[in-house]
Design an enzyme around this catalytic site. Sequence first.
Site, PDB file in Angstrom:
ATOM      1  N   GLU A 181       0.464  -0.842   0.373  1.00 29.54           N
ATOM      2  CA  GLU A 181      -0.425  -0.117   0.075  1.00 29.54           C
ATOM      3  C   GLU A 181       1.039   1.076  -0.206  1.00 29.54           C
ATOM      4  O   GLU A 181       2.039   0.995   0.827  1.00 29.54           O
ATOM      5  CB  GLU A 181      -1.228   0.231   1.331  1.00 29.54           C
ATOM      6  CG  GLU A 181      -1.859   1.381   1.344  1.00 29.54           C
ATOM      7  CD  GLU A 181      -1.781   2.016   0.088  1.00 29.54           C
ATOM      8  OE1 GLU A 181      -3.090   1.178  -0.536  1.00 29.54           O
ATOM      9  OE2 GLU A 181      -2.454   2.883   0.127  1.00 29.54           O
TER      10      GLU A 181
ATOM     11  N   SER B 214     -20.190   6.366   1.375  1.00 30.93           N
ATOM     12  CA  SER B 214     -21.595   6.408   2.013  1.00 30.93           C
ATOM     13  C   SER B 214     -21.485   5.221   3.328  1.00 30.93           C
ATOM     14  O   SER B 214     -22.738   5.007   3.919  1.00 30.93           O
ATOM     15  CB  SER B 214     -22.760   6.249   1.338  1.00 30.93           C
ATOM     16  OG  SER B 214     -22.682   5.550   0.585  1.00 30.93           O
TER      17      SER B 214
ATOM     18  N   HIS C 279     -25.473  -1.660   0.303  1.00 28.13           N
ATOM     19  CA  HIS C 279     -26.624  -1.468  -1.200  1.00 28.13           C
ATOM     20  C   HIS C 279     -27.475  -3.199  -1.512  1.00 28.13           C
ATOM     21  O   HIS C 279     -26.798  -3.706  -0.914  1.00 28.13           O
ATOM     22  CB  HIS C 279     -26.139  -1.079  -2.362  1.00 28.13           C
ATOM     23  CG  HIS C 279     -26.156   0.008  -2.058  1.00 28.13           C
ATOM     24  ND1 HIS C 279     -26.418   1.355  -2.247  1.00 28.13           N
ATOM     25  CD2 HIS C 279     -24.024   1.038  -2.604  1.00 28.13           C
ATOM     26  CE1 HIS C 279     -25.430   2.787  -2.394  1.00 28.13           C
ATOM     27  NE2 HIS C 279     -23.698   1.776  -2.164  1.00 28.13           N
TER      28      HIS C 279
ATOM     29  N   LYS D 215     -26.277   7.493  -7.922  1.00 26.77           N
ATOM     30  CA  LYS D 215     -27.350   7.104  -7.668  1.00 26.77           C
ATOM     31  C   LYS D 215     -28.086   8.578  -6.716  1.00 26.77           C
ATOM     32  O   LYS D 215     -29.377   8.646  -5.970  1.00 26.77           O
ATOM     33  CB  LYS D 215     -27.350   6.438  -6.417  1.00 26.77           C
ATOM     34  CG  LYS D 215     -26.722   4.503  -6.485  1.00 26.77           C
ATOM     35  CD  LYS D 215     -26.040   4.132  -5.510  1.00 26.77           C
ATOM     36  CE  LYS D 215     -25.966   2.564  -5.276  1.00 26.77           C
ATOM     37  NZ  LYS D 215     -24.972   2.013  -6.703  1.00 26.77           N
TER      38      LYS D 215
ATOM     39  N   SER E  64     -18.895   2.304  -7.213  1.00 21.99           N
ATOM     40  CA  SER E  64     -20.232   1.501  -6.043  1.00 21.99           C
ATOM     41  C   SER E  64     -20.885   0.378  -7.336  1.00 21.99           C
ATOM     42  O   SER E  64     -20.592   0.985  -8.135  1.00 21.99           O
ATOM     43  CB  SER E  64     -21.286   2.960  -6.614  1.00 21.99           C
ATOM     44  OG  SER E  64     -21.859   2.714  -5.861  1.00 21.99           O
TER      45      SER E  64
ATOM     46  N   CYS F 298     -10.771  10.861  24.211  1.00 17.91           N
ATOM     47  CA  CYS F 298     -11.584  11.870  24.050  1.00 17.91           C
ATOM     48  C   CYS F 298     -13.099  12.305  24.951  1.00 17.91           C
ATOM     49  O   CYS F 298     -13.819  11.175  24.950  1.00 17.91           O
ATOM     50  CB  CYS F 298     -11.838  11.492  22.334  1.00 17.91           C
ATOM     51  SG  CYS F 298     -13.070  12.023  21.458  1.00 17.91           S
TER      52      CYS F 298
ATOM     53  N   CYS G 205     -16.370  19.044  18.874  1.00 20.13           N
ATOM     54  CA  CYS G 205     -15.375  18.944  18.367  1.00 20.13           C
ATOM     55  C   CYS G 205     -14.016  18.798  17.526  1.00 20.13           C
ATOM     56  O   CYS G 205     -12.662  19.811  17.873  1.00 20.13           O
ATOM     57  CB  CYS G 205     -14.816  19.552  20.341  1.00 20.13           C
ATOM     58  SG  CYS G 205     -13.162  18.414  20.681  1.00 20.13           S
TER      59      CYS G 205
ATOM     60  N   CYS H 194      -8.779  17.244  22.182  1.00 19.93           N
ATOM     61  CA  CYS H 194      -7.548  15.833  22.412  1.00 19.93           C
ATOM     62  C   CYS H 194      -6.533  15.819  21.429  1.00 19.93           C
ATOM     63  O   CYS H 194      -6.231  14.788  21.445  1.00 19.93           O
ATOM     64  CB  CYS H 194      -9.122  14.843  21.781  1.00 19.93           C
ATOM     65  SG  CYS H 194      -9.918  14.502  21.120  1.00 19.93           S
TER      66      CYS H 194
END
Lengths: 114, 481, 419
Positions: free
Chosen positions: B31, B45, B49, B251, B339, B402, B439, B444
């Site tokens: 990667e 999103s 689906h 979509k 997608s 946090c 925030c 944090c």
Amino acid sequence: MKTMICIVCPVGCHLSVDDSMVVHGNRCKRGEVYAIKELQYPTRMLTTTVRTTSREIPLLSVKTSDPIHKSKLFEVMKELKTFVANVPVACGDILIHNILDTEIDIVATRTIEK
Amino acid sequence: MVDTLIIGGGIVGTCIARELSRYEGTVLIVEKENDVANHQTIANSAIIHSGHDPIPKTLKARLCVEGNAMYELMEQQLHIPILRTGAYVVATTSEEEEILKVLLERSIENGVLGATLLDAKQARVLEPNLSLQTQKVLSLPSTKVTFPWEVAIRAMQNAIRNGAEFRKNTQVSSIRKIDNGFEVATTNGEIILAKHVVNAAGVYSGVVAGMIEKNVPYTITPRRGEYFVLDRRVKGFVQHVLYPVPTKAGKGVLVVPQTHGNILLGPTSTHQEEPERVGTTREGLDYIRKQAVKLAENIPFDQIIRSFSGIRATSTAEDFYIKESNEVKGFFHAGGIDSPGLTAAPAIAKCMVEEVMGGSISLRKKTYFDPIEPEKKAFHDLPDDEKKALLRRDPRYGNIVCKCEKITEAEVIEAIHGPLGSDTIKGIKKRARVGSGICQGGYCEETLLKIIARETKKRLDEINYYALNTPILIEETKVKR
Amino acid sequence: MKTDICVIGGGAGGLAAALSSNDDGVSVLLVEREGHLGGILNQCIHNGFGLEVFKEELTGPEYAERFIKEFEAKKIPHLLNTTVIDIRKTKDFLIDVSNEANGLFTIEAKAVILATGCYERTRGGISIPGDRPRGVMPAGSAQRYLNIDGHLVGKNIFILGSGDIGLIMARRMTLEGAHVHGVAEIMPYSNGLTRNIVQCLHDFDIPLYLSHTVTDIKGKDILESVTIQEVDSEFHPIGGTEKTFEVDALLLSVGLLPDVHMFESIPFEKSQETKSAVVNQFCETSIEGLFVCGNALHVHDLVDWVTKESQKAGHFAKQFVKNPVRGKSNLKPVETGGFVRVVVPQKIDFGQMENPFELSFRVSKKMEEGILRIEQNGKTVREKRYKHLAPAEMESIRIDPSFLSGDHPIRLIVEEVVK
């Protein structure tokens, strides 16, 4: 002709001072005094930080005991870059007397116990 | 020489790695960024689906429906968060109602279970904030929502558990065919020898393919999608994923509840040349506001805490390209995965390994494969007795880092260490959600910085925001000695 | 753990509230999430604090020190490194807290004072478009990194927002060796004190771009540049006015928001204007015994006002504990008119009108001269002239129950005097 904004009160008059040191634009006497001082001997309070010997709180906030001449600000910052304050230090302690011959001290503004 | 080199550590690459780790042979995944899951995988999103939208008989249609079903097992095995929201496709005009009928037929043909039409009144029973302009909806109960990068992280962790290797900060610069495989060079001067190569490089899958093929059978045409994130305090505003009726562009702008309570609004769909410019735009964000109000009433726009965008690896092939190379044996494409890539990912992996690779090379199943990644719930989501037990073991579960999302120091430490741990601010945000709240890390980030520095024995100004050489702090102002 | 009053937050507000509620007959316990008291004052190393309360000009840490010394001398019980997770109410308040030393536990209290201050509005909160590289952060975060941890967050800075935080940071970063390329302000005037404009910007030749905002941010992994544009009267960017600055840090000084959202289980009535609790003249919320004061209630311009308000809140919380049976509460909303943008408190309890009280308000536009009118039942009961009213300057007016009659709601109106 020098121009500036007065900072003595919230009005913020726009002042101008001519070559014969006459002040224009001020709405009160304090503005006149401020303008002359700003031209002849402008001073500022300096607040900054210095290193400490504390492990938990590595920086100590400090201030000049009185306003110093504007032109000395960066010089004093440079001088303080390598200064280390020994803990414990109390708020109000004088860390450096007469810094750079200005007759002004550097004062701690926080208490650090350890 | 490794048996299989996978190029790309996103949702597709990591699922393929996991699938391959069921079989004998070494698997190495490379990667180019400083973490697993960096581009499309973290900017979508999060929807699984149902499969109502892809054209029947395409790979997209088949693998979307298969993938959707496979997420049930993934949830049990990898303990990924799944929200069973269902979805409504919302029609506000009679023309759109006609399109819903087409979508219903398409759903049935694609094998989507439970698809049914509801009138506005029925739909509003479960979805009181549904737009008042709604005339009819297509209900898709098999639609779900997950936490995409967590899926990739857990899939990769499981692959590593089963013998795979993950190498970050490794960018492929050239691929050469040699006698019994491939010679793959990287930008930092490494040479990796591999028998087979799987191209799962997302928006760069065209570029990677071009390193070894003369005529790459697809071209990537990047499409940017922008989103708004609403704070998790809007949880319950909508129950379902809300889709408008789809158009040629895609979509459309959706309203999507998320697994931690947030809601996403978006995406837009804008073609762009640069594969990695992920900036949002005023036009894009304004467009989302205009479109989202067509789906729901009273959208709490004042709860927006963030906006982001991602680039889809849309390709000219218009369908997923999951095939062995026509020109070079042993080079396998997972190209143009846009997608429903997240949904299809486990099915893409199965298809790639069993059908495509299995049809070309001999693969032997391992006698032992451990499909389970143990559950790891957020500390403050646990029942009281489990919290107490953990606190006894490690008091740092009592130190909140946090405050907005209630994440503890012990969870941060866990996210730093381990084979897929991270030492960056954003990497910890991905794993432990520090800074995901209202925030946005304003309070944090500093605490997190200090913990990472302590745990990795580095100086504060060595801790990176995300990529290498992105330190949050520039220089120390006071000279130590 | 039981106490009469639990004060949440050990900054200016919490310290003042705890000190004023501290009494022989009333127990107080203060909870603070950091490892020391003082709150945000610890990182506000500049001057300008204490002119009202101490008649001296102090730095933030010095101001905090005055209260911390008294607090420690009085040996008021407090928990450090302790975060409040939630507040619940059955008969009394149940404050769920967490710390490393003791894990999770609950404090029972008869009254609670929230003095949790503010958090900063973020880039996401104002939807600045563009890339999302390292180097974009709220000004207060940069201030903390610099004044507490000793590090700059960039060498070439741009600042959005000319409120005092932005101006102070412009000076501070410059003194520590960074180059501040400019400050952009979306309004046609600066919110900050004139003194700060002069001493933070003019002194260092830092340009101020009024009626400008940031419209693009560029940088793949680290910030490379920001672009600002002039805006029209509707705050829409004007094409062709783009100015781009090559910087590695963008500091945002775009507003403070009361930090009260984490108390999810306790449904106190909220104000859309202040984004905090609706309170009566005792700083008490719609939940009896729950008080909010300081910046957690509404953003104050001077810490001196935080102290004064919090002292009152502490006093009233103490009264509440000592006299739990309250008698008839008769709450009426404070109505507003003219150029009044926000008023605190939002409600007056006419059932408890023994003592005078203060109304704090902000106007919605700058004016050279204005008239404040307090009306009740259509009649003007009090009038006051003001010179120089501005949205950035909170004003207050004292209401004496003697000039009110009955329990008809009062109305606060500010009109501009145009010469």
